[in-house]
Design a protein around this motif. Structure first.
Motif, PDB file in Angstrom:
ATOM      1  N   THR A   1       0.848  -1.187   0.000  1.00 47.21           N
ATOM      2  CA  THR A   1       0.000   0.000   0.000  1.00 47.21           C
ATOM      3  C   THR A   1       0.885   1.240   0.000  1.00 47.21           C
ATOM      4  OG1 THR A   1      -0.162  -0.401   2.387  1.00 47.21           O
ATOM      5  CG2 THR A   1      -2.104  -0.911   1.051  1.00 47.21           C
ATOM      6  N   LEU A   2       0.343   2.331  -0.543  1.00 44.73           N
ATOM      7  CA  LEU A   2       1.114   3.562  -0.694  1.00 44.73           C
ATOM      8  C   LEU A   2       1.149   4.393   0.584  1.00 44.73           C
ATOM      9  CD1 LEU A   2       2.625   5.583  -2.537  1.00 44.73           C
ATOM     10  CD2 LEU A   2       0.386   6.421  -3.301  1.00 44.73           C
ATOM     11  N   GLY A   3       0.065   4.362   1.327  1.00 43.33           N
ATOM     12  CA  GLY A   3       0.010   5.195   2.526  1.00 43.33           C
ATOM     13  C   GLY A   3      -0.395   6.625   2.244  1.00 43.33           C
ATOM     14  N   ALA A   4      -0.991   6.864   1.052  1.00 43.10           N
ATOM     15  CA  ALA A   4      -1.494   8.211   0.759  1.00 43.10           C
ATOM     16  C   ALA A   4      -2.634   8.572   1.697  1.00 43.10           C
ATOM     17  CB  ALA A   4      -1.948   8.295  -0.701  1.00 43.10           C
ATOM     18  N   ASP A   5      -3.311   7.565   2.226  1.00 39.35           N
ATOM     19  CA  ASP A   5      -4.288   7.713   3.315  1.00 39.35           C
ATOM     20  C   ASP A   5      -3.529   7.454   4.612  1.00 39.35           C
ATOM     21  OD1 ASP A   5      -6.320   7.550   5.163  1.00 39.35           O
ATOM     22  OD2 ASP A   5      -7.217   5.737   4.339  1.00 39.35           O
ATOM     23  N   ASP A   6      -3.068   8.417   5.340  1.00 39.72           N
ATOM     24  CA  ASP A   6      -3.353   9.804   5.047  1.00 39.72           C
ATOM     25  C   ASP A   6      -2.041  10.576   4.875  1.00 39.72           C
ATOM     26  OD1 ASP A   6      -4.936  12.100   4.715  1.00 39.72           O
ATOM     27  OD2 ASP A   6      -5.019  12.482   6.835  1.00 39.72           O
ATOM     28  N   GLY A   7      -1.050   9.875   4.329  1.00 39.74           N
ATOM     29  CA  GLY A   7       0.242  10.523   4.165  1.00 39.74           C
ATOM     30  C   GLY A   7       0.192  11.759   3.302  1.00 39.74           C
ATOM     31  N   TYR A   8      -0.701  11.745   2.286  1.00 33.44           N
ATOM     32  CA  TYR A   8      -0.760  12.930   1.444  1.00 33.44           C
ATOM     33  C   TYR A   8      -1.463  14.084   2.151  1.00 33.44           C
ATOM     34  CZ  TYR A   8       0.996  14.382  -3.008  1.00 33.44           C
ATOM     35  OH  TYR A   8       1.786  14.944  -3.967  1.00 33.44           O
ATOM     36  N   GLY A   9      -2.437  13.754   3.006  1.00 30.39           N
ATOM     37  CA  GLY A   9      -3.047  14.805   3.825  1.00 30.39           C
ATOM     38  C   GLY A   9      -2.032  15.444   4.752  1.00 30.39           C
ATOM     39  N   VAL A  10      -1.204  14.615   5.375  1.00 33.10           N
ATOM     40  CA  VAL A  10      -0.141  15.113   6.255  1.00 33.10           C
ATOM     41  C   VAL A  10       0.856  15.948   5.456  1.00 33.10           C
ATOM     42  CG1 VAL A  10       1.809  14.415   7.703  1.00 33.10           C
ATOM     43  CG2 VAL A  10      -0.398  13.266   7.945  1.00 33.10           C
ATOM     44  N   ALA A  11       1.193  15.485   4.256  1.00 31.09           N
ATOM     45  CA  ALA A  11       2.133  16.232   3.414  1.00 31.09           C
ATOM     46  C   ALA A  11       1.581  17.604   3.048  1.00 31.09           C
ATOM     47  CB  ALA A  11       2.446  15.435   2.146  1.00 31.09           C
ATOM     48  N   TYR A  12       0.290  17.676   2.728  1.00 29.61           N
ATOM     49  CA  TYR A  12      -0.317  18.970   2.423  1.00 29.61           C
ATOM     50  C   TYR A  12      -0.293  19.889   3.637  1.00 29.61           C
ATOM     51  CZ  TYR A  12      -2.016  18.428  -2.353  1.00 29.61           C
ATOM     52  OH  TYR A  12      -2.089  18.311  -3.716  1.00 29.61           O
TER      53      TYR A  12
END
Length: 200
Positions: free
Chosen positions: A111-122
């Motif tokens: 898994t990529l971890g965009a949930d919620d890594g991309y939220g954290v990145a933003y």
């Protein structure tokens, strides 16, 4: 070090950094410390509780000092699933990312971890960027994926905001400006028509 994503774009820079830090549920200490290090580098006030939740406060931009405080919220843990043949260890190995031929960010065999890594990145990008904004409380929580334990443990008395934008969930044709999710929650929808304005 060879980067995969565009380091001139803060959201991509921070997402790639997060992918390099193992962060399954209950093991978010390193990514929580990373969030604190970014806040410290930017000279922002922050608090990290004993669970690993972090609250960062960004003062209002000039001219917005008297506007209500707004919270941005995201969680630092990720769903950890891999292919049967993968030897990846989510507790120790970074997520191996690549960009496919469509330009989408992918992970090799996990898994990529965009949930919620991309939220954290933003949220980290918002901490860095200079733009017109009200006073902000950026809330980074732990253990969302295993029952929202981090937000349950958060001391809400420390928060001044009464407006929140959750950076966790979005759909194909619907965008959610506020979302609190976990597998134990019931679904409730509050809809509102919104108008967009060009970015300044």
């Amino acid at each position: 070090m060879a980067f995969v994503l565009d380091q001139t774009k803060p959201n991509q820079k921070y997402f790639e950094a997060i992918c390099g830090i193992p962060h399954p549920s209950t093991e978010e200490k390193a990514v929580s410390d990373y969030v604190c290090s970014v806040a410290e580098k930017l000279g922002l006030n922050y608090e990290q509780d004993k669970f690993g939740n972090v609250i960062v406060r960004k003062p209002a931009a000039k001219g917005y000092e008297d506007t209500p405080v707004v919270m941005l919220e995201g969680h630092m843990d990720m769903v950890c699933v891999k292919t049967p043949e993968s030897t990846h260890d989510f507790s120790h190995d970074p997520i191996e990312i690549y960009v496919d031929d469509k330009g989408d960010i992918r992970a090799k065999d996990t898994t990529l971890g965009a949930d919620d890594g991309y939220g954290v990145a933003y949220m980290l990008a918002v901490m860095e960027e200079d733009f017109p904004h009200p006073p902000l409380e950026l809330v980074f929580t732990v253990q969302e994926e295993n029952g929202c334990n981090g937000v349950d443990a958060l001391d809400a008395g420390k928060l001044k905001s009464r407006r929140m934008i959750g950076l966790d969930v979005m759909g194909e044709t619907v965008e959610y400006t506020s979302c609190v999710s976990c597998f134990t929650s019931d679904l409730m929808k509050l809809t509102k028509t919104c108008e967009t304005e060009p970015a300044l």
